[in-house]
Each structure stands twice: as structure tokens, then as C-alpha cells.
Scaffold this motif. Structure first.
Motif, PDB file in Angstrom:
ATOM      1  N   VAL A  28      51.423  43.499  32.739  1.00 23.23           N
ATOM      2  CA  VAL A  28      50.839  42.155  32.719  1.00 23.23           C
ATOM      3  C   VAL A  28      50.550  41.694  34.147  1.00 23.23           C
ATOM      4  O   VAL A  28      51.138  42.193  35.108  1.00 23.23           O
ATOM      5  CB  VAL A  28      51.773  41.111  32.042  1.00 23.23           C
ATOM      6  CG1 VAL A  28      51.998  41.433  30.588  1.00 23.23           C
ATOM      7  CG2 VAL A  28      53.086  40.981  32.783  1.00 23.23           C
ATOM      8  N   ARG A  29      49.624  40.737  34.240  1.00 22.41           N
ATOM      9  CA  ARG A  29      49.362  40.088  35.527  1.00 22.41           C
ATOM     10  C   ARG A  29      49.774  38.630  35.441  1.00 22.41           C
ATOM     11  O   ARG A  29      49.536  37.978  34.412  1.00 22.41           O
ATOM     12  CB  ARG A  29      47.887  40.203  35.895  1.00 22.41           C
ATOM     13  CG  ARG A  29      47.554  41.598  36.351  1.00 22.41           C
ATOM     14  CD  ARG A  29      46.193  41.687  36.983  1.00 22.41           C
ATOM     15  NE  ARG A  29      46.001  43.038  37.506  1.00 22.41           N
ATOM     16  CZ  ARG A  29      44.911  43.453  38.110  1.00 22.41           C
ATOM     17  NH1 ARG A  29      43.888  42.630  38.265  1.00 22.41           N
ATOM     18  NH2 ARG A  29      44.822  44.690  38.564  1.00 22.41           N
ATOM     19  N   LEU A  30      50.357  38.136  36.509  1.00 22.97           N
ATOM     20  CA  LEU A  30      50.784  36.744  36.582  1.00 22.97           C
ATOM     21  C   LEU A  30      50.049  36.066  37.732  1.00 22.97           C
ATOM     22  O   LEU A  30      49.901  36.645  38.810  1.00 22.97           O
ATOM     23  CB  LEU A  30      52.299  36.657  36.818  1.00 22.97           C
ATOM     24  CG  LEU A  30      53.191  37.415  35.825  1.00 22.97           C
ATOM     25  CD1 LEU A  30      54.663  37.274  36.211  1.00 22.97           C
ATOM     26  CD2 LEU A  30      52.975  36.909  34.408  1.00 22.97           C
ATOM     27  N   GLY A  31      49.613  34.824  37.488  1.00 23.23           N
ATOM     28  CA  GLY A  31      48.867  34.103  38.517  1.00 23.23           C
ATOM     29  C   GLY A  31      47.379  34.154  38.236  1.00 23.23           C
ATOM     30  O   GLY A  31      46.927  34.684  37.206  1.00 23.23           O
ATOM     31  N   GLY A  32      46.604  33.600  39.178  1.00 22.88           N
ATOM     32  CA  GLY A  32      45.154  33.541  39.010  1.00 22.88           C
ATOM     33  C   GLY A  32      44.520  34.901  38.772  1.00 22.88           C
ATOM     34  O   GLY A  32      43.467  35.001  38.131  1.00 22.88           O
ATOM     35  N   CYS A  33      45.153  35.979  39.255  1.00 21.45           N
ATOM     36  CA  CYS A  33      44.596  37.332  39.083  1.00 21.45           C
ATOM     37  C   CYS A  33      44.581  37.759  37.614  1.00 21.45           C
ATOM     38  O   CYS A  33      43.924  38.738  37.258  1.00 21.45           O
ATOM     39  CB  CYS A  33      45.369  38.343  39.919  1.00 21.45           C
ATOM     40  SG  CYS A  33      47.096  38.499  39.456  1.00 21.45           S
ATOM     41  N   ALA A  34      45.305  37.028  36.757  1.00 22.51           N
ATOM     42  CA  ALA A  34      45.287  37.361  35.327  1.00 22.51           C
ATOM     43  C   ALA A  34      43.975  36.933  34.684  1.00 22.51           C
ATOM     44  O   ALA A  34      43.608  37.444  33.627  1.00 22.51           O
ATOM     45  CB  ALA A  34      46.460  36.680  34.615  1.00 22.51           C
ATOM     46  N   VAL A  35      43.284  35.982  35.323  1.00 27.33           N
ATOM     47  CA  VAL A  35      42.062  35.453  34.704  1.00 27.33           C
ATOM     48  C   VAL A  35      40.844  35.522  35.627  1.00 27.33           C
ATOM     49  O   VAL A  35      39.782  35.000  35.299  1.00 27.33           O
ATOM     50  CB  VAL A  35      42.271  33.974  34.250  1.00 27.33           C
ATOM     51  CG1 VAL A  35      43.219  33.907  33.065  1.00 27.33           C
ATOM     52  CG2 VAL A  35      42.768  33.103  35.398  1.00 27.33           C
ATOM     53  N   SER A  36      41.011  36.127  36.806  1.00 25.72           N
ATOM     54  CA  SER A  36      39.876  36.260  37.720  1.00 25.72           C
ATOM     55  C   SER A  36      40.089  37.499  38.584  1.00 25.72           C
ATOM     56  O   SER A  36      41.202  38.030  38.639  1.00 25.72           O
ATOM     57  CB  SER A  36      39.758  35.007  38.609  1.00 25.72           C
ATOM     58  OG  SER A  36      40.373  35.224  39.865  1.00 25.72           O
ATOM     59  N   PRO A  37      39.034  37.970  39.266  1.00 28.61           N
ATOM     60  CA  PRO A  37      39.223  39.149  40.122  1.00 28.61           C
ATOM     61  C   PRO A  37      39.952  38.817  41.423  1.00 28.61           C
ATOM     62  O   PRO A  37      40.273  39.710  42.201  1.00 28.61           O
ATOM     63  CB  PRO A  37      37.796  39.616  40.412  1.00 28.61           C
ATOM     64  CG  PRO A  37      36.894  38.514  40.027  1.00 28.61           C
ATOM     65  CD  PRO A  37      37.633  37.540  39.174  1.00 28.61           C
ATOM     66  N   TYR A  38      40.201  37.543  41.687  1.00 29.70           N
ATOM     67  CA  TYR A  38      40.798  37.140  42.961  1.00 29.70           C
ATOM     68  C   TYR A  38      42.285  36.826  42.803  1.00 29.70           C
ATOM     69  O   TYR A  38      42.702  36.222  41.825  1.00 29.70           O
ATOM     70  CB  TYR A  38      40.055  35.921  43.532  1.00 29.70           C
ATOM     71  CG  TYR A  38      38.601  36.216  43.756  1.00 29.70           C
ATOM     72  CD1 TYR A  38      38.202  37.069  44.775  1.00 29.70           C
ATOM     73  CD2 TYR A  38      37.633  35.696  42.905  1.00 29.70           C
ATOM     74  CE1 TYR A  38      36.872  37.385  44.956  1.00 29.70           C
ATOM     75  CE2 TYR A  38      36.299  36.010  43.079  1.00 29.70           C
ATOM     76  CZ  TYR A  38      35.919  36.858  44.108  1.00 29.70           C
ATOM     77  OH  TYR A  38      34.611  37.184  44.271  1.00 29.70           O
ATOM     78  N   TRP A  39      43.057  37.241  43.808  1.00 34.76           N
ATOM     79  CA  TRP A  39      44.516  37.020  43.795  1.00 34.76           C
ATOM     80  C   TRP A  39      44.832  35.846  44.713  1.00 34.76           C
ATOM     81  O   TRP A  39      45.698  35.930  45.570  1.00 34.76           O
ATOM     82  CB  TRP A  39      45.224  38.290  44.272  1.00 34.76           C
ATOM     83  CG  TRP A  39      45.119  39.447  43.325  1.00 34.76           C
ATOM     84  CD1 TRP A  39      43.983  39.983  42.798  1.00 34.76           C
ATOM     85  CD2 TRP A  39      46.203  40.209  42.780  1.00 34.76           C
ATOM     86  NE1 TRP A  39      44.279  41.029  41.970  1.00 34.76           N
ATOM     87  CE2 TRP A  39      45.640  41.194  41.945  1.00 34.76           C
ATOM     88  CE3 TRP A  39      47.587  40.160  42.928  1.00 34.76           C
ATOM     89  CZ2 TRP A  39      46.416  42.122  41.255  1.00 34.76           C
ATOM     90  CZ3 TRP A  39      48.359  41.079  42.248  1.00 34.76           C
ATOM     91  CH2 TRP A  39      47.769  42.052  41.414  1.00 34.76           C
ATOM     92  N   PHE A  40      44.131  34.733  44.509  1.00 33.69           N
ATOM     93  CA  PHE A  40      44.163  33.642  45.486  1.00 33.69           C
ATOM     94  C   PHE A  40      45.392  32.758  45.374  1.00 33.69           C
ATOM     95  O   PHE A  40      45.856  32.191  46.344  1.00 33.69           O
ATOM     96  CB  PHE A  40      42.903  32.777  45.338  1.00 33.69           C
ATOM     97  CG  PHE A  40      42.742  32.191  43.959  1.00 33.69           C
ATOM     98  CD1 PHE A  40      42.180  32.940  42.939  1.00 33.69           C
ATOM     99  CD2 PHE A  40      43.163  30.902  43.689  1.00 33.69           C
ATOM    100  CE1 PHE A  40      42.041  32.420  41.665  1.00 33.69           C
ATOM    101  CE2 PHE A  40      43.030  30.373  42.413  1.00 33.69           C
ATOM    102  CZ  PHE A  40      42.472  31.136  41.401  1.00 33.69           C
ATOM    103  N   HIS A  41      45.946  32.586  44.163  1.00 34.34           N
ATOM    104  CA  HIS A  41      47.074  31.655  43.992  1.00 34.34           C
ATOM    105  C   HIS A  41      47.722  31.890  42.641  1.00 34.34           C
ATOM    106  O   HIS A  41      47.142  32.521  41.765  1.00 34.34           O
ATOM    107  CB  HIS A  41      46.585  30.193  44.103  1.00 34.34           C
ATOM    108  CG  HIS A  41      47.683  29.221  44.418  1.00 34.34           C
ATOM    109  ND1 HIS A  41      48.296  28.453  43.462  1.00 34.34           N
ATOM    110  CD2 HIS A  41      48.288  28.912  45.594  1.00 34.34           C
ATOM    111  CE1 HIS A  41      49.234  27.701  44.034  1.00 34.34           C
ATOM    112  NE2 HIS A  41      49.260  27.964  45.320  1.00 34.34           N
TER     113      HIS A  41
END
Ligand SMILES: Cc1cc2nc3c(=O)[nH]c(=O)nc-3n(C[C@H](O)[C@H](O)[C@H](O)COP(=O)(O)OP(=O)(O)OC[C@H]3O[C@@H](n4cnc5c(N)ncnc54)[C@H](O)[C@@H]3O)c2cc1C
Length: 232
Positions: A177-190
Motif C-alpha cells: 500500500v501507499r500512504l500519503g499523497g503518493c497514493a492518489v497522485s504521481p507526486y510524493w509531495f505531502h
């Protein structure tokens, strides 16, 4: 030694060159720099891909074998000593800095990226991260973040876990799983904009999941550093 059923299943996943149950190898993973009593693992396994970690976790779950993830084994709490035996999962070969995003100000690292490696790579681009001041450069960068470690920029930006911007983690059933904004976008910004579930992983010393990628804030590196000391 090799030879038993679990050894064969582990070797199927990571290759026989990346699994050992030889006593001299097990001894190297039975202790750390603390005074905690040593305890031998049954197997040492080196993973090189996320898929291997997923398969290992599923196998360990099925066979009820404990797994202790480890990188530099330099923590101050005996945390990588396998007190109930099982597998020490050495992640040092997963050591890519996947991205340094200078526009947004984050880096994505694999679990085996060391403090020295990250600092050297970021320095080339004029950046740095909040570095723990004491451990050797061979210590993992990621463990210091997911363990609530403290670095030299902590006074300004908070403890290291507060500077995590995204996470990819293998859960105890093998799900990725991915946690944070990277779960819903290509960017790991926050960690936002979705609900922040990182408390399920941070500070749990690998017992609730094995982190396979971590996004962390990077900061412009000053051209000059000054250190002032005083004593009485
Ligand atoms: C002399 C000295 C000084 C130190 N100074 C500092 C300091 O200033 N600030 C600070 O914060 N720390 C400090 N430390 C503690 C430690 O060295 C750092 O926190 C370091 O970042 C740990 O990295 P490691 O690779 O050795 O982690 P390890 O010891 O290998 O692992 C630490 C923990 O994280 C777990 N873990 C490892 N990888 C994963 C993963 N991918 N997913 C889930 N869990 C995982 C392990 O199971 C274990 O519980 C110091 C240690 C020493 C010996």
C-alpha cells in the motif's frame, strides 16, 4: 548447512545466494552495538525487490515465522536482535535513491539507502536532509525516519518522522500500500490530502509493516556551516 524445507522456500524467492542458515552468518545478525543479549536468527535473507518482500512476508505469515527487517543494525535499542529467532531480513541491497524532486522539495529512497550515500548525493545538488549526528555513514537513512529519530535540522523542522512526505509499505499479509499523497497522485509531495495513516507504521519498529519506499523533505544546503562551542 541449508537443506530444510523453509530454507528451500526462501531460496525459491530470493535465490540461494541471498539466504543463509550458516552459523557464522547467523551470528553476525544476532547482536548489535548495545548490551542487549544476543539471539540467533534461524535464517538471514537478503531481499532485492519489493515483490520478494511481499512473497517473504506471505511465507512467514503462513509458516508463523517472525521477520525482523534490518539495514545497518546501529539502532540504540537492540531492535534488530531476533529475540524469537526466525528471519532477519537484510534490506541493504535495496539502495536506490529513486527520485530527487527539486521543484517540490522531496526525495524518494529505498530502505537500504545509507545516511552517507544520501548526504553525498544530495550535496552534489545543493541539498541536504535532517541527518542524525552520531551514527556511522553506513546506517540506514530510512530507519531513522520511521523510528522517530532526530537529526541536525530537528530544531527547525521537527523530528524526522514529521518530515516524511509519503510511504510505500508491505503489510503483514503481503499487501502493498501507499500512504500519503503518493497514493492518489504521481507526486510524493505531502502526507495529505487523504487521511494520514502513517501512525500505523511509524515507531512500530517494523512490526506492522516493512517500508519499501519513503518520501522525505529535502532542504537547500547552506554554502557555509558554522559551529560554535562553549564550555564551563
Ligand atoms: C553512536 C550512535 C549515534 C546515534 N545518533 C543518532 C542520532 O543522532 N539521531 C537518531 O535519530 N539516531 C541515532 N542513532 C540511532 C541509529 O543509528 C539511527 O536511527 C539509524 O538511522 C538507524 O539506522 P539502521 O540502518 O542502523 O537501522 P536498523 O538498526 O537496521 O533498524 C532500526 C529499526 O528499524 C526497523 N527497520 C529497518 N528497516 C525497516 C523497514 N524498511 N521497514 C520497517 N522497519 C524497518 C528495524 O527492524 C529496527 O527496529 C545513533 C546510533 C549510534 C550507534
Amino acid at each position: 548447512m541449508a537443506g530444510d524445507k523453509i530454507y528451500a522456500l526462501l531460496a525459491d524467492i530470493v535465490g540461494s545466494e541471498n539466504v543463509s542458515n550458516e552459523l557464522h552468518t547467523l551470528q553476525g545478525y544476532s547482536c548489535d552495538p548495545t548490551t542487549n543479549p544476543p539471539s540467533l536468527p534461524d535464517y538471514v535473507v537478503i531481499a532485492t525487490t519489493v515483490e520478494q518482500i511481499q512473497k517473504l512476508v506471505r511465507l512467514a505469515n503462513k509458516e508463523r515465522i517472525p521477520i525482523v527487517p534490518a539495514v545497518g543494525m546501529s539502532n540504540n535499542g537492540g531492535l534488530t536482535i531476533p529475540v524469537e529467532g526466525g528471519i532477519v531480513l537484510d534490506l541493504h541491497k535495496m539502495n536506490k535513491i529513486i527520485e530527487i524532486n527539486e521543484d517540490i522539495g522531496y526525495a524518494i529512497v529505498e530502505p537500504g539507502v545509507t545516511i552517507g550515500q544520501a548526504d553525498a548525493e544530495l550535496k552534489k545538488r545543493g541539498y541536504w536532509v535532517s541527518l542524525p549526528v552520531g551514527p556511522p555513514g553506513s546506517a540506514g537513512l530510512m530507519p531513522g525516519y520511521i523510528l522517530h529519530g532526530y537529526g541536525h535540522l530537528g530544531g527547525k523542522f521537527g523530528i524526522n518522522s514529521e518530515q516524511i512526505t509519503g510511504m510505500e509499505v508491505v503489510l503483514p499479509d503481503g499487501e502493498l500500500v501507499r500512504l500519503g499523497g503518493c497514493a492518489v497522485s504521481p507526486y510524493w509531495f505531502h502526507r495529505t490530502p487523504i487521511p494520514d495513516l502513517m501512525g500505523l507504521i511509524l515507531g512500530w519498529q517494523g512490526s506492522t509493516g516493512i517500508v519499501t519506499k519513503l518520501g522525505i523533505n529535502i532542504y537547500p544546503r547552506p554554502k557555509f556551516k558554522a559551529m560554535v562551542g562553549w564550555g564551563i
